[in-house]
Motif scaffolding. Sequence first.
Motif, mmCIF file in Angstrom:
data_model
loop_
_atom_site.group_PDB
_atom_site.id
_atom_site.type_symbol
_atom_site.label_atom_id
_atom_site.label_comp_id
_atom_site.label_asym_id
_atom_site.label_seq_id
_atom_site.Cartn_x
_atom_site.Cartn_y
_atom_site.Cartn_z
ATOM 1 N N SER A 182 0.752 -1.183 0.047
ATOM 2 C CA SER A 182 0.024 -0.064 -0.124
ATOM 3 C C SER A 182 0.855 1.223 0.233
ATOM 4 C CB SER A 182 -0.980 -0.181 1.239
ATOM 5 O OG SER A 182 -0.196 0.059 2.342
ATOM 6 N N ARG A 183 2.149 1.203 0.260
ATOM 7 C CA ARG A 183 3.100 2.519 0.156
ATOM 8 C C ARG A 183 3.879 1.971 -0.957
ATOM 9 N NH1 ARG A 183 0.269 1.708 4.772
ATOM 10 N NH2 ARG A 183 0.223 3.575 6.258
ATOM 11 N N GLU A 184 3.784 1.152 -2.034
ATOM 12 C CA GLU A 184 4.602 0.904 -3.131
ATOM 13 C C GLU A 184 4.773 2.247 -3.787
ATOM 14 O OE1 GLU A 184 4.320 -2.392 -6.139
ATOM 15 O OE2 GLU A 184 3.372 -0.766 -6.948
ATOM 16 N N HIS A 185 6.252 2.583 -4.155
ATOM 17 C CA HIS A 185 6.904 3.673 -4.825
ATOM 18 C C HIS A 185 6.635 5.123 -3.980
ATOM 19 C CE1 HIS A 185 7.650 0.863 -8.157
ATOM 20 N NE2 HIS A 185 6.586 0.913 -8.369
ATOM 21 N N MET A 186 6.043 5.058 -2.784
ATOM 22 C CA MET A 186 6.024 6.157 -2.037
ATOM 23 C C MET A 186 7.272 6.437 -0.985
ATOM 24 S SD MET A 186 1.967 5.895 -0.704
ATOM 25 C CE MET A 186 2.240 7.371 0.399
ATOM 26 N N ALA A 187 7.673 7.692 -0.771
ATOM 27 C CA ALA A 187 8.727 7.857 0.136
ATOM 28 C C ALA A 187 8.291 7.469 1.456
ATOM 29 C CB ALA A 187 8.918 9.543 -0.229
ATOM 30 N N ILE A 188 9.250 6.727 1.829
ATOM 31 C CA ILE A 188 9.312 6.405 3.505
ATOM 32 C C ILE A 188 10.486 6.701 4.203
ATOM 33 C CG2 ILE A 188 7.615 4.568 3.018
ATOM 34 C CD1 ILE A 188 9.731 2.547 3.092
ATOM 35 N N ALA A 189 10.492 6.409 5.347
ATOM 36 C CA ALA A 189 11.763 7.080 6.344
ATOM 37 C C ALA A 189 11.824 5.910 7.295
ATOM 38 C CB ALA A 189 11.761 8.177 6.694
ATOM 39 N N VAL A 190 12.836 5.453 7.647
ATOM 40 C CA VAL A 190 13.384 5.004 9.158
ATOM 41 C C VAL A 190 14.330 5.674 9.839
ATOM 42 C CG1 VAL A 190 12.498 2.667 8.288
ATOM 43 C CG2 VAL A 190 15.100 3.218 7.924
ATOM 44 N N GLU A 191 14.174 5.713 10.971
ATOM 45 C CA GLU A 191 15.138 6.595 12.000
ATOM 46 C C GLU A 191 15.865 5.448 12.787
ATOM 47 O OE1 GLU A 191 15.533 9.833 12.187
ATOM 48 O OE2 GLU A 191 13.882 10.497 10.984
ATOM 49 N N ASP A 192 17.123 5.777 12.743
ATOM 50 C CA ASP A 192 18.264 5.109 13.742
ATOM 51 C C ASP A 192 18.053 3.538 13.477
ATOM 52 O OD1 ASP A 192 19.109 7.481 14.694
ATOM 53 O OD2 ASP A 192 17.677 7.523 16.339
ATOM 54 N N ALA A 193 17.975 3.095 12.350
ATOM 55 C CA ALA A 193 17.815 1.697 11.823
ATOM 56 C C ALA A 193 18.939 0.718 12.197
ATOM 57 C CB ALA A 193 17.333 1.473 10.450
ATOM 58 N N ARG A 194 18.594 -0.385 12.921
ATOM 59 C CA ARG A 194 19.760 -1.413 13.127
ATOM 60 C C ARG A 194 19.945 -2.153 11.951
ATOM 61 N NH1 ARG A 194 17.522 -4.339 17.056
ATOM 62 N NH2 ARG A 194 17.569 -6.463 15.785
ATOM 63 N N VAL A 195 21.211 -2.542 11.421
ATOM 64 C CA VAL A 195 21.457 -3.507 10.461
ATOM 65 C C VAL A 195 21.268 -4.668 11.067
ATOM 66 C CG1 VAL A 195 23.300 -4.339 9.038
ATOM 67 C CG2 VAL A 195 23.010 -1.794 9.526
ATOM 68 N N VAL A 196 20.630 -5.511 10.261
ATOM 69 C CA VAL A 196 20.191 -7.079 10.410
ATOM 70 C C VAL A 196 20.553 -7.781 9.377
ATOM 71 C CG1 VAL A 196 18.416 -6.537 12.231
ATOM 72 C CG2 VAL A 196 17.846 -7.088 9.703
ATOM 73 N N GLY A 197 21.205 -7.507 8.225
ATOM 74 C CA GLY A 197 21.509 -8.243 7.244
ATOM 75 C C GLY A 197 22.916 -7.198 6.613
ATOM 76 N N PRO A 198 24.032 -8.085 6.706
ATOM 77 C CA PRO A 198 25.345 -6.936 6.377
ATOM 78 C C PRO A 198 25.415 -6.698 4.901
ATOM 79 C CG PRO A 198 25.684 -9.481 6.420
ATOM 80 C CD PRO A 198 24.396 -9.339 7.038
ATOM 81 N N VAL A 552 22.816 -15.771 7.660
ATOM 82 C CA VAL A 552 21.957 -14.712 7.722
ATOM 83 C C VAL A 552 21.739 -14.316 6.266
ATOM 84 C CG1 VAL A 552 21.694 -12.225 8.224
ATOM 85 C CG2 VAL A 552 22.941 -13.462 9.581
ATOM 86 N N TYR A 553 20.245 -14.486 6.039
ATOM 87 C CA TYR A 553 19.679 -14.464 4.633
ATOM 88 C C TYR A 553 18.443 -13.533 4.705
ATOM 89 C CZ TYR A 553 17.837 -15.898 0.284
ATOM 90 O OH TYR A 553 17.046 -15.988 -1.085
ATOM 91 N N GLU A 554 18.654 -12.306 3.801
ATOM 92 C CA GLU A 554 17.351 -11.365 3.716
ATOM 93 C C GLU A 554 17.139 -10.755 5.233
ATOM 94 O OE1 GLU A 554 14.242 -13.212 1.573
ATOM 95 O OE2 GLU A 554 15.550 -13.221 -0.303
ATOM 96 N N GLY A 555 18.209 -10.536 5.862
ATOM 97 C CA GLY A 555 18.078 -10.269 7.257
ATOM 98 C C GLY A 555 17.530 -10.903 8.431
ATOM 99 N N ASN A 556 17.337 -12.166 8.216
ATOM 100 C CA ASN A 556 17.002 -13.408 8.995
ATOM 101 C C ASN A 556 18.185 -14.001 9.475
ATOM 102 O OD1 ASN A 556 14.188 -13.016 9.653
ATOM 103 N ND2 ASN A 556 13.323 -14.151 8.020
ATOM 104 N N ALA A 557 18.468 -13.950 10.462
ATOM 105 C CA ALA A 557 19.570 -15.028 11.266
ATOM 106 C C ALA A 557 18.864 -16.307 11.410
ATOM 107 C CB ALA A 557 19.975 -14.402 12.407
#
Length: 598
Positions: A182-198, A552-557
């Motif tokens: 429902s947000r496809e191609h819309m601008a979104i933002a995340v703040e202080d995001a933790r990396v879960v997939g290198p 770790v695959y696609e962010g899933n450990a």
Amino acid sequence: MYGSSKALAGALAACGVLVVLPGSAAAAEIRIHDVQGAGRVSPLLGQEVAGVRGVVTAVRPEGNSPGFWFQDPNPDGDPRTSEGLFVYTPDEAPRVAVGDAVSVSGTVAEYYAVGDGEQPETTPNQSVTELAGATWQVTGTAPVPAAEPITPDSVPEAYAPDGELDALPLDPARFALDFYESREHMAIAVEDARVVGPADSYGALTVTSKPGQNAGERGTTTYTGYDQQNSGRLKVEPIGAPAPAANVGDQLAGRTEGPLDYSRFGGYLLAATALGEHRPVGVRPEVTRPPGEDELAVATYNVENLSATDEQGKFDRLAHGVTTNLAAPDVISLEEVQDDTGATDDGVVTADRTLGRFADAIEAAGGPHYEWRQIDPVDGADGGEPGGNIRVAFLFDPARVSFVDRPGGDAGTPVEAVESGERAALSASPGRIAPADDAWRASRKPLVGEFTFRGEQVFVVANHFTSKGGDQPLHGRVQPPVRGSEQQRIAQARLVRGFVADLVAIDPQAKVLVTGDLNDFGFSPAVSALTDGGLLSSPAASLPPTERYSYVYEGNAQALDHVLITPGVGEVDYDVVHINAEFADQASDHDPQLIRMR
């Protein structure tokens, strides 16, 4: 007026297919949310639309899919309909800039990124709605629509409804995949995001918008069950520059924003126009303790297509992992050992040069002088990289453990459990389990070896089950995903369990270790086929569920590598040694693990 005048020139991109059907939309004004509709597939698919207005939010000037995103600053209030759209410009980099107000005409299309041998009608991947064969006018400039903040509470926990998603209406308040669509191609933002997939070799990484979701001690988000897909995972792919070399647990401090896109390599992704500051948290590769004098240490390690043709640097890094991080185990079950000429498909199946270089590198790094045992496969019969003839093999330290050699083991002869006085033994050591069985079609055959340590007999079964390459993705349009490769792994597990049962039937106290890359999870039917009934158990069960991972695959450990033991082994000390999977710079894509037994 700028843009391509060719209706669909270049629409068949190398990594996907653009689906269009002939027709034309009504003359009434068409808005972006009309093109997107309330489902995954546009209600105007294949129709020509004219004068669709919006503001450019991002431009992708190059790559497989050049074009630009634009967004309607006046939403319709329906939470199911996206206000963003992508304009595909295959012939040239689009001559627009962020902040341009545009009026776009073109053909409504659904783009399916397909894999080898797939077609749009058969691919499990979702599509993205876009305009193809487009022309446009820049009518002025306008404020760029603000990116929608994605907070820990934004994305639903539930991942997807059951069924063919293309045929279902969206329910973005209930399901994560519907929320993203429902947000496809819309601008979104995340703040202080933790990396879960290198960061990967394609310049992308994965973050989570839900930092508490199945969080591990080292910053991971762990896949703990088929109903625990971890909905906060979001791939980040910066536009025009690679992602920083971030490791799991690192942070993108501040705001990361851009339009929401979709890729078959990870599902929904944030095409970042702005990237938060990379802040490493200093997660270091782990180092396990060495075994005691009366402890036998047995490890398993997928060395990712190791070949005699590899550069010395790879051997040296893997050797450092063995000597330092693994503290030089007594026995190592290796997976993905290639033949002596690597991926060159020349009929060579021997691997003594590959294993010899590895053993030499370990000794040069201060480790023991390992010997090895393995059985050459039939050329081209065991899957893996074409020409590579990958197989499993044993390294062992002859100063600490003895290998019991018995002749007769070859590529086609099955090993049997036999009586030797009151004890069990192998008919051949090393030997392969049921190599002619169809369960091992185009897959590695297990290798069984008999060892002695301080007068005690130990059997080790090295495995590399068939890959999950045929399984549908978690983010695909078919839910729940079809795990097409699973039945073969279940059949493989039953054969291995049957062989272990034969050993234990002869000697109920037999010490048997089933090791290797089983290519499936601890909660999977394949691993359950090994552990059901208590013949084999997993020491990993002693760890919290969020700490059971080696990949770790696609962010899933997730846990693909295992060590299972029979009751005769007794108590063990188990350790997954995290040295690869969490890091952008890897010697292999798997973490090794080991047990120490008295």
